[in-house]
Design a protein around this motif. Structure first.
Motif, PDB file in Angstrom:
ATOM      1  N   GLU A 247      39.353  22.267 -14.650  1.00  0.00           N
ATOM      2  CA  GLU A 247      39.307  20.726 -14.863  1.00  0.00           C
ATOM      3  C   GLU A 247      38.221  19.766 -14.524  1.00  0.00           C
ATOM      4  OE1 GLU A 247      42.473  19.553 -15.936  1.00  0.00           O
ATOM      5  OE2 GLU A 247      42.714  21.697 -16.499  1.00  0.00           O
ATOM      6  N   SER A 248      37.728  20.433 -13.513  1.00  0.00           N
ATOM      7  CA  SER A 248      36.465  19.432 -13.047  1.00  0.00           C
ATOM      8  C   SER A 248      35.349  20.237 -12.712  1.00  0.00           C
ATOM      9  CB  SER A 248      36.819  18.638 -11.726  1.00  0.00           C
ATOM     10  OG  SER A 248      37.891  17.812 -12.117  1.00  0.00           O
ATOM     11  N   SER A 249      34.022  19.755 -12.929  1.00  0.00           N
ATOM     12  CA  SER A 249      32.710  20.262 -12.379  1.00  0.00           C
ATOM     13  C   SER A 249      32.049  19.495 -11.903  1.00  0.00           C
ATOM     14  CB  SER A 249      32.237  20.993 -13.622  1.00  0.00           C
ATOM     15  OG  SER A 249      31.826  20.114 -14.546  1.00  0.00           O
ATOM     16  N   TRP A 250      31.174  19.886 -10.912  1.00  0.00           N
ATOM     17  CA  TRP A 250      30.316  19.073 -10.064  1.00  0.00           C
ATOM     18  C   TRP A 250      28.794  19.672 -10.212  1.00  0.00           C
ATOM     19  CZ3 TRP A 250      35.075  19.931  -8.709  1.00  0.00           C
ATOM     20  CH2 TRP A 250      36.079  19.206  -8.480  1.00  0.00           C
ATOM     21  N   GLY A 251      27.842  18.678 -10.341  1.00  0.00           N
ATOM     22  CA  GLY A 251      26.514  19.271  -9.737  1.00  0.00           C
ATOM     23  C   GLY A 251      25.647  18.307  -9.143  1.00  0.00           C
ATOM     24  N   THR A 252      24.504  18.952  -8.275  1.00  0.00           N
ATOM     25  CA  THR A 252      23.497  18.008  -7.550  1.00  0.00           C
ATOM     26  C   THR A 252      22.363  18.902  -8.049  1.00  0.00           C
ATOM     27  OG1 THR A 252      25.020  17.136  -6.186  1.00  0.00           O
ATOM     28  CG2 THR A 252      22.723  16.942  -5.394  1.00  0.00           C
ATOM     29  N   ILE A 253      21.172  18.121  -8.034  1.00  0.00           N
ATOM     30  CA  ILE A 253      19.998  18.909  -8.165  1.00  0.00           C
ATOM     31  C   ILE A 253      18.862  17.860  -7.545  1.00  0.00           C
ATOM     32  CG2 ILE A 253      19.457  17.957 -10.361  1.00  0.00           C
ATOM     33  CD1 ILE A 253      17.691  20.812 -10.764  1.00  0.00           C
ATOM     34  N   GLU A 254      18.164  18.645  -6.512  1.00  0.00           N
ATOM     35  CA  GLU A 254      17.122  17.595  -5.959  1.00  0.00           C
ATOM     36  C   GLU A 254      15.853  18.260  -6.364  1.00  0.00           C
ATOM     37  OE1 GLU A 254      18.060  17.801  -1.785  1.00  0.00           O
ATOM     38  OE2 GLU A 254      19.696  16.668  -1.675  1.00  0.00           O
ATOM     39  N   PHE A 255      15.054  17.487  -6.515  1.00  0.00           N
ATOM     40  CA  PHE A 255      13.584  17.766  -6.917  1.00  0.00           C
ATOM     41  C   PHE A 255      12.510  16.648  -6.554  1.00  0.00           C
ATOM     42  CE2 PHE A 255      15.683  15.398 -10.443  1.00  0.00           C
ATOM     43  CZ  PHE A 255      14.442  14.565 -10.785  1.00  0.00           C
ATOM     44  N   LEU A 256      11.319  17.240  -6.510  1.00  0.00           N
ATOM     45  CA  LEU A 256       9.918  16.292  -6.260  1.00  0.00           C
ATOM     46  C   LEU A 256       9.525  16.139  -7.661  1.00  0.00           C
ATOM     47  CD1 LEU A 256       8.077  18.455  -3.395  1.00  0.00           C
ATOM     48  CD2 LEU A 256       9.567  15.967  -3.245  1.00  0.00           C
ATOM     49  N   TYR A 257       9.218  14.549  -7.731  1.00  0.00           N
ATOM     50  CA  TYR A 257       8.804  14.061  -9.017  1.00  0.00           C
ATOM     51  C   TYR A 257       7.477  13.398  -8.616  1.00  0.00           C
ATOM     52  CZ  TYR A 257       8.683  11.593 -13.249  1.00  0.00           C
ATOM     53  OH  TYR A 257       8.297  11.148 -14.600  1.00  0.00           O
ATOM     54  N   PHE A 258       6.411  13.876  -9.582  1.00  0.00           N
ATOM     55  CA  PHE A 258       5.141  13.650  -8.904  1.00  0.00           C
ATOM     56  C   PHE A 258       4.618  12.717  -9.916  1.00  0.00           C
ATOM     57  CE2 PHE A 258       5.893  17.997  -7.383  1.00  0.00           C
ATOM     58  CZ  PHE A 258       5.193  17.920  -6.183  1.00  0.00           C
TER      59      PHE A 258
END
Length: 272
Positions: A96-107
């Protein structure tokens, strides 16, 4: 002989009658591509958490499907495509539901203010999204997406400057902006907006003439954490009609054994 079908215990029913709010994979490190204002795309490394709900009658989820879907989208993790990936996760896992988190370095390449010598600066960013079926209409998907950008800055204390006959204490701080997706924006524009609100930006490489310029410019532009948060808040309202955003600043004080902190939240006409 045909290929033997392996028994899948995850597809067997569970009789404990307990639905799980979130199941999935956590800490998935992967090479990814994100949008870049100057170079169109940027290669970096992401650390992702991906989840879906698990109905009471399923014994387990299919962990490999999270990674399979993420792998297909790794070449285009723009803001809108991130939500498409979450939709695929929900559909692929019958959730019924999905979640996502992504952390990254931006240069970003940043040139010193006087010598113009280039150096690379890194900024911590985070995408966080949720896709779920509407309680009112199961055929309608509700989407929620937030981008966070953390920017290192330099601040000079206005109080210290006002009461001292020689100099003023300064420190490095971190300003974090959380923006709920409304109008399109570039990460670079958020970084620039925050740096303009500080006493001075932070650089990766400086020569003596650059240090002189930054020291004197910051001294002429003292800021409390409260000043930075209010200035960034005002500029974000001018940048676009975001449904919600927050701004927080933490100064790692140079003469105190604690940090100074301030935060503001915008939610339409509601404030906290």
């Amino acid at each position: 002989m045909g290929k033997k079908t392996l028994f899948d215990i995850q597809n067997t029913p569970d009789t404990r009658n307990i639905p799980l709010t979130k199941v999935g994979v956590k800490g998935l490190e992967y090479p990814i591509r994100v949008l870049d204002k100057v170079h169109k795309v940027q290669h970096t490394t992401g650390r992702a958490d991906l989840y879906a709900d698990l109905p009471r009658h399923f014994k387990g989820t299919h962990m490999s499907r999270f990674v399979e879907i993420f792998h297909r989208h790794r070449e285009d993790l723009s803001m809108s495509r991130f939500l498409v990936m979450l939709e695929e996760i929900a559909a692929g896992l019958e959730a019924e539901s999905s979640w996502g988190t992504i952390e990254f370095l931006y240069f970003l390449e940043k040139k010193a203010p006087v010598s113009r010598i280039p150096g690379m600066m890194s900024y911590r960013c985070r995408y966080q999204g949720r896709v779920s079926r509407s309680a009112a209409n199961q055929n309608t998907l509700e989407r929620h997406f937030v981008v966070a950008v953390s920017v290192p800055v330099t601040t000079v204390c206005p109080c210290s400057k006002a009461i001292s006959s020689r100099g003023a204490h300064n420190q490095r701080g971190i300003v974090t902006v959380d923006l709920e997706l409304g109008p399109f924006f570039w990460i670079e524009d958020i970084i620039d907006l925050v740096e303009r609100a500080a006493s001075s930006p932070v650089y990766s490489i400086l020569k003596r003439e650059d240090e002189k310029k930054i020291t004197e410019s910051a001294y002429d532009n003292p800021k409390f954490v409260e000043d930075i948060v209010r200035d960034v808040y005002s500029d974000l309202k001018e940048l676009g009609s975001f449904p919600r955003f927050s701004v927080e600043a933490e100064n790692f004080e140079s003469i105190h054994n604690h940090s100074a902190y301030a935060r503001a939240v915008y939610e339409g006409e509601k404030h906290e």
